[in-house]
Design a protein around this motif. Structure first.
Motif, short mmCIF file in Angstrom:
data_model
loop_
_atom_site.label_atom_id
_atom_site.label_comp_id
_atom_site.label_asym_id
_atom_site.label_seq_id
_atom_site.Cartn_x
_atom_site.Cartn_y
_atom_site.Cartn_z
N ILE A 106 -5.78 -1.46 7.71
CA ILE A 106 -4.58 -0.66 7.95
C ILE A 106 -4.60 -0.20 9.41
CG2 ILE A 106 -3.23 1.36 7.27
CD1 ILE A 106 -4.57 1.14 4.52
N ASP A 107 -3.69 -0.72 10.18
CA ASP A 107 -3.63 -0.44 11.61
C ASP A 107 -3.52 1.06 11.89
OD1 ASP A 107 -1.75 -0.14 14.24
OD2 ASP A 107 -3.07 -1.90 14.39
N ALA A 147 0.69 -5.32 3.08
CA ALA A 147 -0.63 -5.65 3.64
C ALA A 147 -1.08 -6.98 3.05
CB ALA A 147 -1.65 -4.55 3.30
N THR A 161 -0.01 2.99 12.03
CA THR A 161 0.93 3.06 10.91
C THR A 161 1.02 4.48 10.33
OG1 THR A 161 -0.72 2.48 9.24
CG2 THR A 161 0.49 0.65 10.28
N VAL A 193 -9.41 -2.85 2.78
CA VAL A 193 -8.05 -3.08 3.24
C VAL A 193 -7.99 -2.77 4.73
CG1 VAL A 193 -7.29 -0.76 2.56
CG2 VAL A 193 -5.60 -2.57 2.86
N THR A 210 1.50 4.97 7.18
CA THR A 210 0.70 4.90 5.95
C THR A 210 -0.73 5.36 6.23
OG1 THR A 210 2.04 3.17 4.95
CG2 THR A 210 -0.25 3.32 4.22
N ARG A 211 -1.30 4.89 7.32
CA ARG A 211 -2.68 5.28 7.64
C ARG A 211 -2.80 6.79 7.85
NH1 ARG A 211 -7.03 2.34 11.47
NH2 ARG A 211 -8.42 4.10 11.80
N SER A 267 1.15 5.50 -0.17
CA SER A 267 0.36 6.68 0.20
C SER A 267 1.22 7.92 0.08
CB SER A 267 -0.16 6.52 1.64
OG SER A 267 0.93 6.30 2.52
N ASP A 315 -10.24 -0.88 11.91
CA ASP A 315 -9.10 -0.54 11.04
C ASP A 315 -9.36 -0.93 9.59
OD1 ASP A 315 -7.62 0.46 13.21
OD2 ASP A 315 -6.70 -1.50 13.61
N ILE A 361 0.86 -1.18 0.00
CA ILE A 361 0.00 0.00 0.00
C ILE A 361 0.90 1.23 0.00
CG2 ILE A 361 -1.79 1.28 1.24
CD1 ILE A 361 -2.75 -1.47 0.28
#
Length: 191
Positions: free
Chosen positions: A52-53, A35, A56, A50, A58-59, A24, A138, A22
């Motif tokens: 996504i914790d 992921a 992270t 998806v 990324t999140r 971003s 999440d 993933i």
């Protein structure tokens, strides 16, 4: 080699359950993470889910931009998947995983997240806001707005890895161990 995919066929890029990356980007910052829990959800318009914790990096970038890209890596990229999947973008102090690991990218067309060179498929996604499921589970729901694949291994709406063992998609099992997508078999045919 990279060909745009009809959005009605997007689910076929993911329905065999590959591990994905993933990517971003927001406000000049970018990140990439591995992921395993990514699933096609709907056909028209195409949607994916998806996990996504919330901890992270990324999140953080995804929530700020409202977009992300799904990159489908292959056997040739197992080391990259392991590196970006086990190290946090927050820990790089002023650089990012793309720079840290020398990852080449190309520009997406509908979002800001970069697409990773060498993968076998790419999906550009825009988040469909669902705050309750995002915060509680999440889980993100997104519409796929563009998709591409390497036509050497995906054409006519089907994966075909024969002759390209290093381009087979991968499945993370645990502890840095991966399986590669195997042989193709057609129902109703002998052999």
């Amino acid at each position: 080699m990279i060909k745009s995919i009809n959005l009605s066929l997007v689910y076929r890029l993911l329905n065999h359950g590959p591990t994905v990356l993933i990517s971003s980007a927001h406000n000049g910052k970018q990140n990439i993470m591995a992921a395993a829990w990514v699933t096609p959800l709907d056909f028209d318009p195409p949607k994916v889910t998806v996990v996504i914790d919330k901890n992270t990096y990324t999140r953080e970038l995804i929530e700020a931009s409202g977009t992300f890209a799904i990159n489908v890596p292959c056997v040739a990229q197992i080391e990259v998947v392991q590196k970006v999947g086990t190290n946090s973008g927050r820990d790089l102090h002023g650089t990012d995983k793309f720079a840290e690991y020398g990852l080449d990218t190309f520009a997406s067309t509908h979002i800001t997240a970069p697409l990773l060179q060498g993968c076998v498929a790419w999906l550009e996604c825009k988040i469909i806001p669902e705050p309750h499921i995002q915060n509680t589970y999440d889980l993100f729901v997104a519409e796929v707005v563009a998709a591409y694949a390497d036509e050497r291994v995906f054409s006519n709406g089907k994966w075909h890895f024969e002759g390209y063992p290093d381009l087979r998609t991968i499945h993370h099992v645990a502890g840095g161990h991966f399986f590669a997508t195997g042989e193709s078999h057609q129902a109703g045919h002998e052999g």
